[in-house]
Design a protein around this motif. Structure first.
Motif, PDB file in Angstrom:
ATOM      1  N   UNK A  37       0.837  -1.204   0.000  1.00 28.32           N
ATOM      2  CA  UNK A  37       0.000   0.000   0.000  1.00 28.32           C
ATOM      3  C   UNK A  37       0.869   1.250   0.000  1.00 28.32           C
ATOM      4  N   UNK A  38       1.924   1.267   0.825  1.00 31.17           N
ATOM      5  CA  UNK A  38       2.840   2.411   0.790  1.00 31.17           C
ATOM      6  C   UNK A  38       3.413   2.577  -0.618  1.00 31.17           C
ATOM      7  N   UNK A  68       1.742  -0.441  11.147  1.00 30.73           N
ATOM      8  CA  UNK A  68       0.536  -0.038  10.416  1.00 30.73           C
ATOM      9  C   UNK A  68      -0.143  -1.236   9.764  1.00 30.73           C
ATOM     10  N   UNK A  69      -1.438  -1.404  10.047  1.00 25.89           N
ATOM     11  CA  UNK A  69      -2.174  -2.400   9.268  1.00 25.89           C
ATOM     12  C   UNK A  69      -2.381  -1.848   7.851  1.00 25.89           C
ATOM     13  N   UNK A  70      -2.732  -2.680   6.902  1.00 27.62           N
ATOM     14  CA  UNK A  70      -2.920  -2.173   5.546  1.00 27.62           C
ATOM     15  C   UNK A  70      -4.005  -1.104   5.446  1.00 27.62           C
ATOM     16  N   UNK A  97      -4.197   2.950   9.283  1.00 28.57           N
ATOM     17  CA  UNK A  97      -3.690   2.077   8.241  1.00 28.57           C
ATOM     18  C   UNK A  97      -2.738   2.736   7.274  1.00 28.57           C
ATOM     19  N   UNK A  98      -2.002   1.895   6.580  1.00 28.51           N
ATOM     20  CA  UNK A  98      -1.050   2.368   5.573  1.00 28.51           C
ATOM     21  C   UNK A  98      -1.755   3.136   4.464  1.00 28.51           C
ATOM     22  N   UNK A  99      -3.020   2.803   4.231  1.00 30.12           N
ATOM     23  CA  UNK A  99      -3.757   3.496   3.170  1.00 30.12           C
ATOM     24  C   UNK A  99      -4.051   4.956   3.509  1.00 30.12           C
ATOM     25  N   UNK A 100      -3.816   5.369   4.740  1.00 30.54           N
ATOM     26  CA  UNK A 100      -4.038   6.762   5.144  1.00 30.54           C
ATOM     27  C   UNK A 100      -2.750   7.586   5.056  1.00 30.54           C
ATOM     28  N   UNK A 101      -1.654   6.966   4.668  1.00 30.91           N
ATOM     29  CA  UNK A 101      -0.362   7.664   4.608  1.00 30.91           C
ATOM     30  C   UNK A 101      -0.396   8.751   3.548  1.00 30.91           C
TER      31      UNK A 101
END
Length: 197
Positions: A83-84, A131-133, A138-142
């Protein structure tokens, strides 16, 4: 929900004892039921997964830097990196673009980073392994702040807690003067002069 990884290669990995030693030095006396209390099998499986995703030397270095990463959920390591990589990867919006603008104007997408940049970001700030995905943290909020913060974390880690706290205090002097009315800057300058003389 905690998923216990399957222990496998860690016991055969040359750098696992170093990682386990770093973890035990910091968390060896943790009480059962606390977050960092993990079984040997969990720690081995976690190191295995970290070594698979980032390489054994890098995994050992990340544990040296942040020993608690061995207690993080290893099932999240690869999905969060993916995701990152998507956020900072070839199809990602530029870091300076607003997320709403990027969705509204697909032309803003450009390949300025990639998987290597995402991997380097996590290596600089191993706490991102927690971070969970997806989800609230979550990583999706990065966003760009995660990338920038990774540089700050990497640059300040060698300074240590005491010196970092001292730096924060020095940077707070103008605010202390405003709030208290005490000429703290002059007091600090005089103290430094006394030490140097």
């Amino acid at each position: 929900q905690l998923v216990v990884p399957v222990a496998g290669l860690a016991a055969n990995r040359a750098l696992y004892p170093r990682a386990l030693s770093a973890f035990n030095k910091k968390y060896g006396e943790v009480r059962p039921g606390t977050y960092y209390y993990r079984s040997q099998e969990f720690l081995e499986g976690s190191f295995d997964e970290m070594a698979r995703v980032y390489g054994e030397e890098v995994a050992a270095t990340m544990v040296d830097d942040v020993p608690g990463v061995l207690a993080f959920q290893p099932a999240n390591f690869q999905p969060s990196l993916d995701i990152f990589s998507g956020i900072f990867g070839e199809d990602a919006a530029p870091l300076w673009a607003d997320k709403a603008d990027a969705k509204a104007q697909p032309g803003l997408f450009s390949g300025i980073f990639g998987e290597d940049a995402a991997r380097a970001m996590v290596i600089r700030n191993p706490a991102l392994l927690s971070c969970p995905p997806s989800g609230p943290d979550g990583a999706d909020k990065a966003d760009a702040k995660a990338m920038y913060a990774s540089y700050v974390v990497a640059a300040t880690r060698p300074i240590g807690g005491l010196l970092l706290g001292s730096l924060f205090l020095l940077l707070s002097i103008p605010a202390i003067e405003i709030v208290t009315g005490i000429p703290a800057r002059a007091i600090v300058q005089d103290a430094i002069k006394d030490v140097l003389n």
